[in-house]
Design a protein around this motif. Structure first.
Motif, PDB file in Angstrom:
ATOM      1  N   SER A 162       4.533   1.089  -1.663  1.00 15.46           N
ATOM      2  CA  SER A 162       4.015   0.110  -0.776  1.00 15.46           C
ATOM      3  C   SER A 162       2.280   0.628  -0.389  1.00 15.46           C
ATOM      4  O   SER A 162       1.401   0.036  -0.314  1.00 15.46           O
TER       5      SER A 162
ATOM      6  N   ASP B 106       4.346  -6.047  -1.047  1.00 16.49           N
ATOM      7  CA  ASP B 106       4.339  -4.419  -0.426  1.00 16.49           C
ATOM      8  C   ASP B 106       5.769  -3.410  -0.913  1.00 16.49           C
ATOM      9  O   ASP B 106       6.666  -3.046   0.167  1.00 16.49           O
ATOM     10  N   PRO B 107       6.776  -3.955  -2.247  1.00 15.17           N
ATOM     11  CA  PRO B 107       7.790  -2.949  -2.722  1.00 15.17           C
ATOM     12  C   PRO B 107       7.211  -1.062  -1.812  1.00 15.17           C
ATOM     13  O   PRO B 107       6.739  -0.772  -2.150  1.00 15.17           O
ATOM     14  N   ASP B 108       8.496  -0.571  -1.342  1.00 13.72           N
ATOM     15  CA  ASP B 108       9.446   0.456  -1.821  1.00 13.72           C
ATOM     16  C   ASP B 108       9.962   1.037  -2.243  1.00 13.72           C
ATOM     17  O   ASP B 108      11.335   0.662  -2.265  1.00 13.72           O
TER      18      ASP B 108
ATOM     19  N   LEU C 264      14.318  -2.509  -2.797  1.00 15.92           N
ATOM     20  CA  LEU C 264      12.543  -2.808  -2.320  1.00 15.92           C
ATOM     21  C   LEU C 264      11.858  -2.365  -1.086  1.00 15.92           C
ATOM     22  O   LEU C 264      10.792  -2.150  -0.856  1.00 15.92           O
TER      23      LEU C 264
ATOM     24  N   GLY D  35       9.422  -9.381   1.840  1.00 18.15           N
ATOM     25  CA  GLY D  35       8.598  -9.345   1.006  1.00 18.15           C
ATOM     26  C   GLY D  35       9.813  -8.163   0.060  1.00 18.15           C
ATOM     27  O   GLY D  35       9.623  -7.538  -0.873  1.00 18.15           O
ATOM     28  N   GLN D  36       9.948  -6.825   1.336  1.00 13.73           N
ATOM     29  CA  GLN D  36      11.086  -6.026   0.816  1.00 13.73           C
ATOM     30  C   GLN D  36      12.694  -7.206   0.361  1.00 13.73           C
ATOM     31  O   GLN D  36      13.606  -6.473  -0.027  1.00 13.73           O
ATOM     32  N   MET D  37      13.357  -7.799   1.698  1.00 15.02           N
ATOM     33  CA  MET D  37      14.577  -7.882   1.594  1.00 15.02           C
ATOM     34  C   MET D  37      15.288  -9.034   0.818  1.00 15.02           C
ATOM     35  O   MET D  37      16.307  -9.053   0.311  1.00 15.02           O
TER      36      MET D  37
ATOM     37  N   TRP E 222      14.565  -9.149  -2.077  1.00 12.84           N
ATOM     38  CA  TRP E 222      15.402  -8.648  -3.299  1.00 12.84           C
ATOM     39  C   TRP E 222      16.828  -8.344  -3.299  1.00 12.84           C
ATOM     40  O   TRP E 222      17.066  -8.135  -4.995  1.00 12.84           O
TER      41      TRP E 222
END
Lengths: 441, 441
Positions: free
Chosen positions: A22, A34-36, A59, B100-102, B104
């Motif tokens: 991100s 903002d994916p990691d 993510l 935005g991350q979770m 998924w």
């Protein structure tokens, strides 16, 4: 026994591995800003010393939940031998997905299914390693009956029975050797998503397209969906860069409702996209069908699948003519077992499979599935290509090899998702050096 | 502010509470043979001293995964005030479901959505307590605009827009007071599932039916799907016990594929079931539509919903005429917010809502939703009834009250899922006394 050994699984370890992607907006799209890129990374230890490596992609935040789910499944795996598993692989798949208590948490969807994929990916890796073959090749030398015995047909027999599946595989035996040789020589066609993430500047887009063309890429995917005028500008810019004979796809990552998808994509028809990917909710089969119908006159297809959670959903997308490109995912579905079912259903409906890849490890895994699809199922390359993203391959012991925009078949035994021990250690969350530094900042 | 206070959430606690129901085969069905009714139980602490209690229902194993997910969501909740949340409840719902991350890990399905339900149920409980009203009543005195502002219309606007939703609620204001008085006096009609779990003996079935009839029950549900001849025998036995004027429903808990469902249920037509519940995969919208079409000439409807994972799926079940009874669940969907969307869509399609309940705490929660449905949405009791199961109510501070087979509106402020502290302590897994004893055995 497999080459004289049963390979009893004596331990299952799972680690939370996260890459801070991100920070540079790699992978940014309209819904995931903002994916990691991360993985729940599974290692199976056996009494023979052989190991199996598997993962499921995430993510970042919440990867610890998937780890918790993997640990809950571990009790169903430890103590079983590879021999025992593969002699009734359908039964083993059912064991993991239909536990009388844990089934409630899915069934076959979300966290528990991602965890199932990680575990089963490791089992398939172990199996190919035990046979000393790379995974796609190992799959392709198997007897069609053995392949069919890995598939759970529950809930899909109205579209594909075991007999039909066997029939498809038996018929595709013809020409198999030639197709394998062709793949070894030419590789499987790929497209790139690396050039046009939503967070990139125009300058970056131009530079990356230009670099891509020089490296032989002819198929490009662009992220859209945040702002229509901006999308038009960016897509026109890229279409101009790549010229009329290259292929352009657009990807909205579920940003729209049905009516909005139709009107928005209609405005982008001038850049002649081959497909619009994930126009709306991944669960909305009837919505995708309506969008497909509306966009067909514009020559734009609908692609979806990276968040299509199981074979029952794919079955309906096919039944309802709701997609024109099937985007299987190696970690969202229940590993190879469930992907086999989807490849066979897609073949029956004559809809091309164009896998989702990227993230971390997805290219390494899915290349095997698409090679198998060509060699043993579809025997067809028309309208087919596999996604490629140029990130994080350096962390794998057998990274994908791309030549002239094609995936070259892997050479090492297994399913290609073993990570370098040092990479895992450095990126383990939150104890790894990378994250200790990030947390300090 | 709410009665002069903002009620800032200063802490979120979550506990793993399990009841060893599998020991006596309570809750056993064709797919879940040994459930231990359990919950991820959430307590919100506020700076005003007021607490909010919420839960999501599980079947035992894997509850720890849901706890892990609740903890991952906690960061989005702690520090916010109730006032802040409810002034933009749609935004707060979106915050929890679209990180935005979770995201998924779902989106809006499986473990992460069950966790969302537990957290939001606690917020709704807190809100009603802050107003000093029981939840259904509190909901029903709200301005229709306020109610609509709690709903996330993303992905459903092709079937229900915000304007249509508001219109339905405004029109239903007429006669609201009378319906509320009627409910306070008569209660909401219920049916019982307590008499015929799959693991019970014929002797148990007879005794329970006989007891049920004596207590005023006229609607009975029977579990089927494990063995056809056994189902015929058990259903005939129960139909004989309850007589031709009582209502019989059958429930297969997803046991069949589409064709098998049709043939099996056709064989049970002689006992005149009102509905077949969960004939196949909860994801199979088109399958349910095929079954609905085939069984309509026999006068048998299709009911489903307890594992229908979000409003997008319910939308399609309604669009495809794939169900004739909508079985909302208070813990599978994203709490009241998402259930409101489903109640309004069901009204638009004029399909009756007959909620799923039972388990632990589901009756306590869902009674509020169905009371609200009658008072503020449907204004209709035809073909409508709420499931009731006579288990585990003694663990709640405000257990449901059943009179003459009707749910009597709750009297205490809140959403009725606060558990007795002693029950939680005794049943907490694995440290509680109950489990220490079980583990010793």
């Amino acid at each position: 026994n497999i080459r004289g050994m049963s390979h009893k699984i004596v331990n299952l370890r799972v680690r939370d591995v996260r890459f801070p992607t991100s920070l540079e907006q790699h992978g940014s799209d309209a819904m995931h800003t903002d994916p990691d890129y991360s993985a729940a990374y599974v290692v199976l230890d056996t009494d023979s010393g052989l190991k199996g490596f598997g993962l499921t992609f995430t993510l970042g935040k919440g990867t610890e939940i998937v780890l918790c789910a993997v640990k809950a499944l571990a009790g169903l795996v430890i103590g079983k031998s590879l021999q025992e598993i593969v002699s009734n692989f359908r039964g083993f798949y059912r064991l993991l997905t239909s536990d009388g208590q844990m089934r409630w948490l899915g069934p076959e969807k979300g966290v528990i299914h991602l965890a199932t994929a990680a575990v089963l990916n490791a089992v398939w890796d172990l199996w190919a390693r035990a046979e000393g073959k790379y995974h796609a090749m190992y799959l392709s030398i198997q007897d069609p009956k053995q392949i069919v015995s890995c598939i759970d047909f529950r809930y899909i027999t109205d579209v594909l029975t075991e007999e039909e599946a066997l029939d498809i595989l038996v018929k595709a035996q013809e020409g198999k050797k030639q197709r394998e040789d062709q793949m070894l020589k030419e590789g499987y066609p790929a497209y790139t998503t690396s050039c046009a993430w939503l967070g990139y500047s125009d300058q970056q887009l131009k530079q990356l397209c230009s670099d891509g063309l020089k490296s032989g890429w002819t198929r490009f995917k662009v992220k859209v969906g945040a702002d229509l005028e901006d999308d038009i500008r960016r897509c026109c810019l890229i279409r101009k860069m790549i010229g009329p004979s290259s292929t352009l796809m657009i990807d909205a990552n579920q940003r729209w409702d049905v009516a909005e998808a139709i009107s928005w994509v209609s405005r982008l028809a001038e850049v002649k996209p081959l497909w619009i990917e994930e126009p709306t909710s991944p669960d909305d089969i009837l919505g995708h069908a309506a969008i497909s119908k509306a966009l067909a006159p514009l020559g734009i297809g609908v692609a979806t699948g990276e968040q299509c959670h199981n074979r029952v959903m794919f079955k309906q997308f096919l039944q309802a003519s709701a997609l024109q490109f099937v985007q299987i995912d190696s970690c969202r579905l229940g590993s190879v077992n469930e992907n086999l079912a989807v490849l066979l259903m897609a073949y029956k409906f004559q809809v091309p499979v164009c896998p989702h890849a990227g993230g971390v490890g997805l290219c390494e895994l899915v290349q095997h599935l698409i090679l198998f699809d060509y060699i043993c199922v579809s025997a067809d390359l028309r309208n087919r290509m596999c996604e490629y993203v140029d990130h994080l391959h350096e962390h794998f012991t057998s990274p994908v090899v791309i030549q002239d925009a094609h995936y070259m078949p892997p050479k090492d035994p297994g399913y290609s998702c073993e990570m370098l021990e040092e990479s895992v250690n450095r990126h383990e969350y939150p104890e790894g050096d990378i994250w200790k530094q990030e947390i300090k900042k």
